[in-house]
Design an enzyme around this catalytic site. Sequence first.
Site, PDB file in Angstrom:
ATOM      1  N   SER A 197     -28.649  34.072 -41.870  1.00  0.00           N
ATOM      2  CA  SER A 197     -29.661  34.788 -42.659  1.00  0.00           C
ATOM      3  C   SER A 197     -29.432  34.618 -44.162  1.00  0.00           C
ATOM      4  O   SER A 197     -29.647  35.540 -44.938  1.00  0.00           O
ATOM      5  CB  SER A 197     -29.663  36.269 -42.284  1.00  0.00           C
ATOM      6  N   ALA A 210     -31.563  29.647 -46.557  1.00  0.00           N
ATOM      7  CA  ALA A 210     -32.070  28.598 -45.665  1.00  0.00           C
ATOM      8  C   ALA A 210     -32.725  29.228 -44.428  1.00  0.00           C
ATOM      9  O   ALA A 210     -33.868  28.902 -44.082  1.00  0.00           O
ATOM     10  CB  ALA A 210     -30.934  27.667 -45.262  1.00  0.00           C
ATOM     11  N   ASN A 228     -23.459  33.375 -48.328  1.00  0.00           N
ATOM     12  CA  ASN A 228     -23.153  32.766 -49.626  1.00  0.00           C
ATOM     13  C   ASN A 228     -24.340  32.961 -50.561  1.00  0.00           C
ATOM     14  O   ASN A 228     -24.176  33.204 -51.763  1.00  0.00           O
ATOM     15  CB  ASN A 228     -22.893  31.262 -49.470  1.00  0.00           C
ATOM     16  N   GLU A 238     -26.518  24.145 -66.684  1.00  0.00           N
ATOM     17  CA  GLU A 238     -25.185  24.094 -66.068  1.00  0.00           C
ATOM     18  C   GLU A 238     -24.649  22.677 -66.196  1.00  0.00           C
ATOM     19  O   GLU A 238     -25.347  21.781 -66.692  1.00  0.00           O
ATOM     20  CB  GLU A 238     -25.260  24.507 -64.595  1.00  0.00           C
ATOM     21  N   ASP A 262     -18.721  27.821 -39.084  1.00  0.00           N
ATOM     22  CA  ASP A 262     -19.063  27.925 -37.651  1.00  0.00           C
ATOM     23  C   ASP A 262     -20.099  26.880 -37.218  1.00  0.00           C
ATOM     24  O   ASP A 262     -19.996  26.308 -36.127  1.00  0.00           O
ATOM     25  CB  ASP A 262     -19.637  29.322 -37.322  1.00  0.00           C
ATOM     26  N   HIS A 286     -15.034  24.865 -57.522  1.00  0.00           N
ATOM     27  CA  HIS A 286     -15.695  25.376 -58.734  1.00  0.00           C
ATOM     28  C   HIS A 286     -14.621  25.592 -59.797  1.00  0.00           C
ATOM     29  O   HIS A 286     -13.565  26.150 -59.511  1.00  0.00           O
ATOM     30  CB  HIS A 286     -16.422  26.688 -58.424  1.00  0.00           C
ATOM     31  N   ARG A 288     -18.843  19.173 -62.180  1.00  0.00           N
ATOM     32  CA  ARG A 288     -17.821  20.107 -61.709  1.00  0.00           C
ATOM     33  C   ARG A 288     -16.495  19.487 -61.284  1.00  0.00           C
ATOM     34  O   ARG A 288     -15.436  20.040 -61.556  1.00  0.00           O
ATOM     35  CB  ARG A 288     -18.389  20.812 -60.477  1.00  0.00           C
ATOM     36  N   HIS A 316     -15.400  26.019 -53.205  1.00  0.00           N
ATOM     37  CA  HIS A 316     -16.696  26.641 -53.461  1.00  0.00           C
ATOM     38  C   HIS A 316     -17.796  26.177 -52.515  1.00  0.00           C
ATOM     39  O   HIS A 316     -18.563  26.986 -51.998  1.00  0.00           O
ATOM     40  CB  HIS A 316     -17.082  26.311 -54.903  1.00  0.00           C
ATOM     41  N   ARG A 374     -21.855  17.803 -55.579  1.00  0.00           N
ATOM     42  CA  ARG A 374     -23.178  18.415 -55.785  1.00  0.00           C
ATOM     43  C   ARG A 374     -23.417  18.783 -57.250  1.00  0.00           C
ATOM     44  O   ARG A 374     -22.541  19.337 -57.915  1.00  0.00           O
ATOM     45  CB  ARG A 374     -23.285  19.680 -54.933  1.00  0.00           C
TER      46      ARG A 374
HETATM   47  P1  FAD Z   1     -25.517  31.103 -46.422  1.00  0.00           P
HETATM   48  O1  FAD Z   1     -26.264  31.715 -47.506  1.00  0.00           O
HETATM   49  O2  FAD Z   1     -24.057  31.058 -46.510  1.00  0.00           O
HETATM   50  O3  FAD Z   1     -25.916  31.844 -45.084  1.00  0.00           O
HETATM   51  C1  FAD Z   1     -25.258  31.564 -43.879  1.00  0.00           C
HETATM   52  C2  FAD Z   1     -25.610  32.637 -42.891  1.00  0.00           C
HETATM   53  O4  FAD Z   1     -25.161  32.257 -41.593  1.00  0.00           O
HETATM   54  C3  FAD Z   1     -24.982  33.986 -43.181  1.00  0.00           C
HETATM   55  O5  FAD Z   1     -25.931  34.975 -42.935  1.00  0.00           O
HETATM   56  C4  FAD Z   1     -23.844  34.068 -42.155  1.00  0.00           C
HETATM   57  O6  FAD Z   1     -23.465  35.372 -41.820  1.00  0.00           O
HETATM   58  C5  FAD Z   1     -24.487  33.361 -40.992  1.00  0.00           C
HETATM   59  N1  FAD Z   1     -23.556  32.795 -40.005  1.00  0.00           N
HETATM   60  C6  FAD Z   1     -22.550  31.928 -40.212  1.00  0.00           C
HETATM   61  N2  FAD Z   1     -21.954  31.623 -39.046  1.00  0.00           N
HETATM   62  C7  FAD Z   1     -22.602  32.319 -38.080  1.00  0.00           C
HETATM   63  C8  FAD Z   1     -22.449  32.442 -36.681  1.00  0.00           C
HETATM   64  N3  FAD Z   1     -21.493  31.799 -35.988  1.00  0.00           N
HETATM   65  N4  FAD Z   1     -23.297  33.255 -36.003  1.00  0.00           N
HETATM   66  C9  FAD Z   1     -24.254  33.951 -36.654  1.00  0.00           C
HETATM   67  N5  FAD Z   1     -24.441  33.882 -37.993  1.00  0.00           N
HETATM   68  C10 FAD Z   1     -23.619  33.065 -38.679  1.00  0.00           C
HETATM   69  N6  FAD Z   1     -25.972  27.433 -55.301  1.00  0.00           N
HETATM   70  C11 FAD Z   1     -26.971  27.221 -56.172  1.00  0.00           C
HETATM   71  O7  FAD Z   1     -27.830  26.358 -55.959  1.00  0.00           O
HETATM   72  N7  FAD Z   1     -27.056  27.993 -57.294  1.00  0.00           N
HETATM   73  C12 FAD Z   1     -26.162  28.960 -57.587  1.00  0.00           C
HETATM   74  O8  FAD Z   1     -26.284  29.635 -58.591  1.00  0.00           O
HETATM   75  C13 FAD Z   1     -25.081  29.174 -56.698  1.00  0.00           C
HETATM   76  N8  FAD Z   1     -24.130  30.109 -56.961  1.00  0.00           N
HETATM   77  C14 FAD Z   1     -23.163  30.355 -56.022  1.00  0.00           C
HETATM   78  C15 FAD Z   1     -22.238  31.368 -56.237  1.00  0.00           C
HETATM   79  C16 FAD Z   1     -21.303  31.686 -55.261  1.00  0.00           C
HETATM   80  C17 FAD Z   1     -20.308  32.779 -55.502  1.00  0.00           C
HETATM   81  C18 FAD Z   1     -21.287  30.970 -54.043  1.00  0.00           C
HETATM   82  C19 FAD Z   1     -20.311  31.317 -52.968  1.00  0.00           C
HETATM   83  C20 FAD Z   1     -22.185  29.936 -53.835  1.00  0.00           C
HETATM   84  C21 FAD Z   1     -23.121  29.617 -54.816  1.00  0.00           C
HETATM   85  N9  FAD Z   1     -24.040  28.591 -54.621  1.00  0.00           N
HETATM   86  C22 FAD Z   1     -25.042  28.383 -55.532  1.00  0.00           C
HETATM   87  C23 FAD Z   1     -24.088  27.877 -53.362  1.00  0.00           C
HETATM   88  C24 FAD Z   1     -25.196  28.516 -52.514  1.00  0.00           C
HETATM   89  O9  FAD Z   1     -25.197  29.894 -52.696  1.00  0.00           O
HETATM   90  C25 FAD Z   1     -25.043  28.212 -51.058  1.00  0.00           C
HETATM   91  O10 FAD Z   1     -24.766  26.869 -50.836  1.00  0.00           O
HETATM   92  C26 FAD Z   1     -26.328  28.557 -50.323  1.00  0.00           C
HETATM   93  O11 FAD Z   1     -26.680  29.877 -50.610  1.00  0.00           O
HETATM   94  C27 FAD Z   1     -26.171  28.352 -48.851  1.00  0.00           C
HETATM   95  O12 FAD Z   1     -27.249  28.963 -48.214  1.00  0.00           O
HETATM   96  P2  FAD Z   1     -27.369  28.894 -46.631  1.00  0.00           P
HETATM   97  O13 FAD Z   1     -28.561  29.677 -46.260  1.00  0.00           O
HETATM   98  O14 FAD Z   1     -27.255  27.494 -46.192  1.00  0.00           O
HETATM   99  O15 FAD Z   1     -26.032  29.614 -46.130  1.00  0.00           O
HETATM  100  C1  SIN Z   2     -22.615  29.047 -60.601  1.00  0.00           C
HETATM  101  O1  SIN Z   2     -23.360  29.956 -60.964  1.00  0.00           O
HETATM  102  O2  SIN Z   2     -21.711  28.588 -61.302  1.00  0.00           O
HETATM  103  C2  SIN Z   2     -22.795  28.446 -59.255  1.00  0.00           C
HETATM  104  C3  SIN Z   2     -23.829  27.436 -59.312  1.00  0.00           C
HETATM  105  C4  SIN Z   2     -23.784  26.520 -58.124  1.00  0.00           C
HETATM  106  O3  SIN Z   2     -22.868  26.578 -57.315  1.00  0.00           O
HETATM  107  O4  SIN Z   2     -24.692  25.706 -58.028  1.00  0.00           O
END
Ligand code: FAD
Ligand code: SIN
Length: 503
Positions: A16, A19, A45, A116, A211, A232, A278, A336, A371
């Site tokens: 959730s 994506a 994340n 950035e 996972d 990072h 980075r 990161h 990235r």
């Molecule tokens: P996530 O947002 O990580 O969601 C994964 C989901 O899957 C979660 O809900 C989790 O609980 C669930 N899940 C995982 N395994 C299981 C399982 N086995 N069963 C059920 N549920 C499960 N990117 C940018 O582009 N800009 C930014 O400014 C930026 N800042 C960031 C700052 C931080 C601190 C971090 C950690 C990352 C940042 N990133 C940024 C990277 C970006 O946030 C992530 O790459 C992106 O949000 C990933 O989204 P996602 O939906 O793929 O996964």
């Molecule tokens: C950050 O705000 O530095 C994270 C940005 C990113 O991971 O793309």
Amino acid sequence: MKKTNILHFEFLVIGSGIAGLNFALEASKFGKVAIVTKKELMESNSNYAQGGIAAVLDKKDSFKKHLEDTLKAGCYLNDKNAVEIMVKEAPKQIKKLIKLGVAFNQLNNKLILTKEGGHSERRIANAKDTTGREIERALIFQVRHNKNIKTFESHLAIDLIVQNQICYGAIVLDKEKNTVDIFYSKAIILATGGSAQVYSRNCNPKIATGDGVAMAARAGAKIQDMEFIQFHPTALNIPGKPTFLISETVRGEGGILKNNKGVAFMNKYHELKDLAPRDIVSRAIFEEMKKNKIYLDLRHKGTEYIKNRFPYLYNELWWFGILMDKDLIPIAPAAHYTCGGVHTNSYGETNIKGLYAFGEVAHTGVHGANRLASNSLLECLVFGSRAVSSATRFVKNLSSIIYHLPTKNSKLKINKTVNPKIKAIKINLQTLMWKNVGIIRETKKLTEALKKLNNYHKNINKILKKGLNKEIIELQNLCQVAILITKAALARKKSIGAHYLLK
Ligand code: FAD
Ligand code: SIN
């Protein structure tokens, strides 16, 4: 053994983050959607993303420049076609989010774009320093009001149900009721995010245990580019305190990296200085840290500006006795982002029929060897939306869900007692990965790590035989992902991007 619940949907979304939520909302127009997520909906994340989303939104900017910056950061190992798609679809995704209610930072109805590392223009749409939380808030609000979407919190996917290269659903642990449930579905979507918890020093929430990659690998999916773990440059560095991220936008808005003598050093490493890509900044800090403690300095921007532009960071740092407008911020690199993952085409399709992946779990090829900042949230949205068309077509062509039970009984046994060895193995594994498979790598240390990881794997399998709980499932996945990263690092003989080998 408690009763196994059997459920069925047209679309099963695992995860959730941005994506998963974005896909669920769009797919809900075509069928019933289940979102299975291992903690609360918000925990991801995505929720912690600070900087923002990259998109060409200013007249001075162009798709060509965004494309070139992405390829340059990725050391030209990117899939150029995928990058072109992402860059061109970016402005539409930002407009869509605004329509959904995302409150981006604006002045007089015009987005205030930030910068950035590696970006040649200001092109990052943001909600100041809590962009991810704001997008999650808006998407979750829509999901909660959507009758075609059913959410399952505290549900941990254990394994995919795959036979003859076709995916039929997933085996899921309901952590509250302590049952193992079977979710059948026509299309199964992996949106499980990254795996930085593999490292002892990381800035991801606890859910990021890889996972999705591990489940997909067990099911026979193609996994690619796992050696490219992005570190990072600036996570808080106070012994014993959380290693939370200090956004790169702090440097984008003028922050400077300094050593303990107050001297800026990035000019020695790259022409873009503090805003170099980075991987370069992280290695420079790593090098400098051999002699000095390293700090981030934004004091020159003044109290009013800092409190207004970085309210979240100002407050968080306050708890650790750091005033962003008066003090230097101690920082060091931390794991990161996972650039590699489950290989897909540009419609989220994997090599397993019915199984789709996008977001951080996937390898679409857009990131190459490293990235570009703020391209990740963008990737989640663009490739998630494109996967709706392919998954919907697939679902329409299937006359009915195939109720197939290829699950082995051992996967259905719960063990409520958490073996004390699990914690010890986890800490050893994370420390080993940081020391031996981290920012700077050596073949000898990688080989040593792989041997130890294989031993951990054997011990984990023994514990698994006694039954399932969250702790052992996640440890199994961490170990499997650690092995994939280490093997990929051993296979790549030359340094490039985030993979740096000492000669
Ligand atoms: P996530 O947002 O990580 O969601 C994964 C989901 O899957 C979660 O809900 C989790 O609980 C669930 N899940 C995982 N395994 C299981 C399982 N086995 N069963 C059920 N549920 C499960 N990117 C940018 O582009 N800009 C930014 O400014 C930026 N800042 C960031 C700052 C931080 C601190 C971090 C950690 C990352 C940042 N990133 C940024 C990277 C970006 O946030 C992530 O790459 C992106 O949000 C990933 O989204 P996602 O939906 O793929 O996964
Ligand atoms: C950050 O705000 O530095 C994270 C940005 C990113 O991971 O793309």
